[in-house]
Design a protein around this motif. Structure first.
Motif, PDB file in Angstrom:
ATOM      1  N   SER A 138      20.776  31.995 -17.674  1.00 14.11           N
ATOM      2  CA  SER A 138      20.595  32.763 -16.435  1.00 14.11           C
ATOM      3  C   SER A 138      19.220  33.430 -16.365  1.00 14.11           C
ATOM      4  O   SER A 138      18.854  33.976 -15.329  1.00 14.11           O
ATOM      5  CB  SER A 138      21.669  33.850 -16.325  1.00 14.11           C
ATOM      6  N   LEU A 139      18.452  33.381 -17.453  1.00 16.42           N
ATOM      7  CA  LEU A 139      17.154  34.040 -17.469  1.00 16.42           C
ATOM      8  C   LEU A 139      16.053  33.167 -16.865  1.00 16.42           C
ATOM      9  O   LEU A 139      15.107  33.674 -16.268  1.00 16.42           O
ATOM     10  CB  LEU A 139      16.777  34.429 -18.902  1.00 16.42           C
ATOM     11  N   THR A 140      16.157  31.839 -17.020  1.00 18.16           N
ATOM     12  CA  THR A 140      15.133  30.926 -16.517  1.00 18.16           C
ATOM     13  C   THR A 140      15.650  29.498 -16.551  1.00 18.16           C
ATOM     14  O   THR A 140      16.594  29.191 -17.293  1.00 18.16           O
ATOM     15  CB  THR A 140      13.849  31.017 -17.365  1.00 18.16           C
ATOM     16  N   ARG A 141      15.005  28.629 -15.758  1.00 17.37           N
ATOM     17  CA  ARG A 141      15.286  27.200 -15.819  1.00 17.37           C
ATOM     18  C   ARG A 141      14.241  26.453 -16.651  1.00 17.37           C
ATOM     19  O   ARG A 141      14.411  25.275 -16.950  1.00 17.37           O
ATOM     20  CB  ARG A 141      15.285  26.590 -14.409  1.00 17.37           C
ATOM     21  N   ASP A 142      13.168  27.103 -17.000  1.00 17.89           N
ATOM     22  CA  ASP A 142      12.031  26.447 -17.647  1.00 17.89           C
ATOM     23  C   ASP A 142      12.432  25.929 -19.035  1.00 17.89           C
ATOM     24  O   ASP A 142      12.849  26.695 -19.900  1.00 17.89           O
ATOM     25  CB  ASP A 142      10.872  27.441 -17.762  1.00 17.89           C
ATOM     26  N   THR A 143      12.291  24.598 -19.248  1.00 16.83           N
ATOM     27  CA  THR A 143      12.720  23.983 -20.504  1.00 16.83           C
ATOM     28  C   THR A 143      11.949  24.526 -21.698  1.00 16.83           C
ATOM     29  O   THR A 143      12.528  24.821 -22.750  1.00 16.83           O
ATOM     30  CB  THR A 143      12.542  22.451 -20.439  1.00 16.83           C
ATOM     31  N   ASP A 144      10.625  24.656 -21.557  1.00 14.12           N
ATOM     32  CA  ASP A 144       9.822  25.186 -22.657  1.00 14.12           C
ATOM     33  C   ASP A 144      10.200  26.635 -22.956  1.00 14.12           C
ATOM     34  O   ASP A 144      10.244  27.050 -24.123  1.00 14.12           O
ATOM     35  CB  ASP A 144       8.328  25.092 -22.331  1.00 14.12           C
ATOM     36  N   GLU A 145      10.467  27.400 -21.905  1.00 16.03           N
ATOM     37  CA  GLU A 145      10.864  28.802 -22.097  1.00 16.03           C
ATOM     38  C   GLU A 145      12.224  28.885 -22.794  1.00 16.03           C
ATOM     39  O   GLU A 145      12.437  29.746 -23.663  1.00 16.03           O
ATOM     40  CB  GLU A 145      10.907  29.524 -20.750  1.00 16.03           C
ATOM     41  N   PHE A 352      21.003  44.545 -23.965  1.00 15.11           N
ATOM     42  CA  PHE A 352      21.403  44.882 -22.595  1.00 15.11           C
ATOM     43  C   PHE A 352      20.215  45.436 -21.798  1.00 15.11           C
ATOM     44  O   PHE A 352      20.009  45.086 -20.629  1.00 15.11           O
ATOM     45  CB  PHE A 352      22.539  45.907 -22.641  1.00 15.11           C
ATOM     46  N   SER A 353      19.403  46.262 -22.437  1.00 13.83           N
ATOM     47  CA  SER A 353      18.304  46.920 -21.725  1.00 13.83           C
ATOM     48  C   SER A 353      17.148  45.979 -21.386  1.00 13.83           C
ATOM     49  O   SER A 353      16.371  46.272 -20.488  1.00 13.83           O
ATOM     50  CB  SER A 353      17.773  48.096 -22.566  1.00 13.83           C
ATOM     51  N   GLN A 354      17.034  44.847 -22.090  1.00 14.07           N
ATOM     52  CA  GLN A 354      15.866  43.982 -21.935  1.00 14.07           C
ATOM     53  C   GLN A 354      16.160  42.661 -21.231  1.00 14.07           C
ATOM     54  O   GLN A 354      15.268  41.812 -21.109  1.00 14.07           O
ATOM     55  CB  GLN A 354      15.259  43.681 -23.315  1.00 14.07           C
ATOM     56  N   THR A 355      17.370  42.464 -20.754  1.00 21.72           N
ATOM     57  CA  THR A 355      17.722  41.197 -20.105  1.00 21.72           C
ATOM     58  C   THR A 355      18.169  41.436 -18.674  1.00 21.72           C
ATOM     59  O   THR A 355      18.721  42.482 -18.342  1.00 21.72           O
ATOM     60  CB  THR A 355      18.837  40.478 -20.878  1.00 21.72           C
ATOM     61  N   LYS A 356      17.904  40.432 -17.844  1.00 25.29           N
ATOM     62  CA  LYS A 356      18.306  40.496 -16.442  1.00 25.29           C
ATOM     63  C   LYS A 356      18.578  39.084 -15.949  1.00 25.29           C
ATOM     64  O   LYS A 356      17.743  38.198 -16.071  1.00 25.29           O
ATOM     65  CB  LYS A 356      17.214  41.146 -15.588  1.00 25.29           C
TER      66      LYS A 356
END
Length: 464
Positions: A138-145, A352-356
């Protein structure tokens, strides 16, 4: 920035480390359970090895029913503090309490108490682990990321693994007898199960680019099998104490292969989630993670029941106080778990504090999610089936090996010959067979990096 607006987000290092701290937290708590709870039950708490094996199986069967309910609930609901990260707090606090109670000897020998605390802990762990797994995708779709995120996550998970495998024997010994001898050799052996991660996990993105995803699995699974074969032979030709340096070398080789192969497998989960979204239009990350949870819990069920069953069959006898490398002071074990669990809770709160969450289903999609979607997804998503079977074998291998390590280094030669051979099989032979099966399974995985990039970009075009 243009790619960011289409879901291909780049994350800061603080966010990556924050996400990884969630796995570090879970490992501080759950690896202590996986590596040392069976030993605590048989040698300190006073359970029969056969009863412990049955309990481990029952707990995993409960998980098979519980995991899909959790996955469906997570996908259908959007808590105010975040769709997935909220559970790090909601379940993290009671998980901490039950983890500590699992190592309390107040009801010594009570099978009922062991069931209540261990079942409760396992259910709460699922309530964290399933949403945490979905948080990745849920953080990104970027494969490298995703590859970087997975590498950071597994690096930090192995920090937790090292803190548990090497740290628990030392801390228990210090708390039991501050002036006594420390079990350094056991701590080094157990710690070598995680140490290679600090060398090889940061290299995973480069290794994958150089030789490809499948070849990386083949190479490192083979390395692990070679290490296990070495460990078996070395332990047969002399005592552990006589060949301790060779034992360390074999353990390092084995662990290098295991860590890279089982560490990178978590990067496959976002891929099968994207594949599901591409083919069905639903991004049911919670359900996919619940499915993988069911299968790695099935692997852990196998891994949990096999050690206890073999110990029972080979007539393993708990070592007496003088023959035991690990202290048997129950208070020392309780306070050790207390320290690890509280630190784990603090790390869950940091995660919890560092993810969105930014790549999630909208409310119109979540309303239609139901438990039957889990099995429909399994039958229609072939890459997911491959990953699920890989998880079964990988986690069975890790569960068997992790649980047996404490027995292998706890004055192995004091046991009867049949019990010694049973412990060797648990540490070396059975895990090697499971890795050979895993190698065959991963050969059937069809989602290349190029195919996943194409799928993700096609999905983003639909939303334009």
């Amino acid at each position: 920035m243009a790619n960011d607006t289409k879901g291909f987000y780049k994350l800061s290092w603080l966010q990556r480390i924050g996400f990884g701290s969630g796995d570090l937290a879970q490992n501080l708590i759950y690896q202590t359970i996986c590596m040392y709870l069976l030993f605590f039950y048989t040698d300190i708490y006073g359970l029969d090895a056969g009863d412990a094996a049955t309990m481990f199986l029952v707990v995993r069967l409960i998980d098979v029913l519980w995991d899909p309910l959790v996955g469906t609930y997570v996908d259908k609901h959007n808590p105010r503090w975040g769709k997935y990260r909220s559970y790090l707090v909601f379940a993290g606090i009671p998980l901490t309490g039950l983890a500590i109670l699992c190592f309390w000897n107040g009801f010594s020998g009570s099978l009922l108490y062991a069931y209540v605390t261990y079942v409760g802990l396992s259910m709460l762990y699922t309530l964290i682990n399933v949403p945490y797994g979905a948080l990745n995708s849920s953080l990104t779709r970027d494969t490298d990321e995703i590859t970087i995120l997975t590498s950071v996550r597994m690096f930090m998970a192995n920090v937790g693994g090292l803190a548990v495998s090497a740290g628990v024997p030392i801390l228990v010994a210090i708390l039991a007898a501050p002036e006594g001898n420390l079990p350094i050799e056991m701590a080094l052996f157990m710690g070598l199960g995680s140490l290679p991660s600090f060398i090889f996990m940061p290299l995973v993105p480069a290794i994958k680019r150089k030789i490809g995803k499948k070849n990386m699995f083949y190479v490192f699974l083979s390395v692990a099998i070679v290490g296990m074969a070495m460990l078996y032979v070395i332990s047969k030709v002399g005592t552990i104490q006589e060949n301790i340096i060779l034992v360390y070398i074999a353990q390092f080789i084995k662990s290098t292969g295991v860590i890279v192969a089982t560490g990178y497998m978590w990067a496959l989960i976002p891929e099968v989630i994207s594949y599901s979204e591409y083919t069905t239009g639903k991004r049911i990350a919670g359900i996919v993670n619940a499915l993988t949870g069911i299968f790695y819990k099935a692997g852990m069920a196998l891994g949990g029941v096999v050690p206890g069953a073999i110990l029972k069959w080979t007539e393993y006898q708990p070592a007496s106080g003088g023959d035991s490398t690990l202290p048997k002071d129950s208070d020392a074990w309780f306070y050790t778990m207390l320290i690890y669990a509280v630190v784990g809770l603090a790390l869950l709160l940091f995660c919890f504090s560092q993810t969105k969450e930014r790549v999630v289903m909208d409310e119109s999609e979540t309303k239609n999610v139901k438990v039957s979607d889990l099995w429909m997804e399994f039958f229609h998503n072939r890459p997911l089936r491959v990953v699920a079977l890989f998880f079964i074998t990988a986690f069975a291998m890790m569960s068997v090996g992790n649980a047996a390590g404490a027995y292998f280094m706890n004055n192995l030669e004091a046991q009867a010959p049949l019990a010694q051979e049973g412990i060797r099989w648990l540490v070396c032979i059975i895990p090697a067979i499971l890795l050979a099966v895993a190698m065959f399974i991963i050969s059937r995985y069809e989602l290349t990096d190029e195919k996943i990039d194409f799928i993700n970009r096609e999905i983003e075009k639909r939303d334009e």
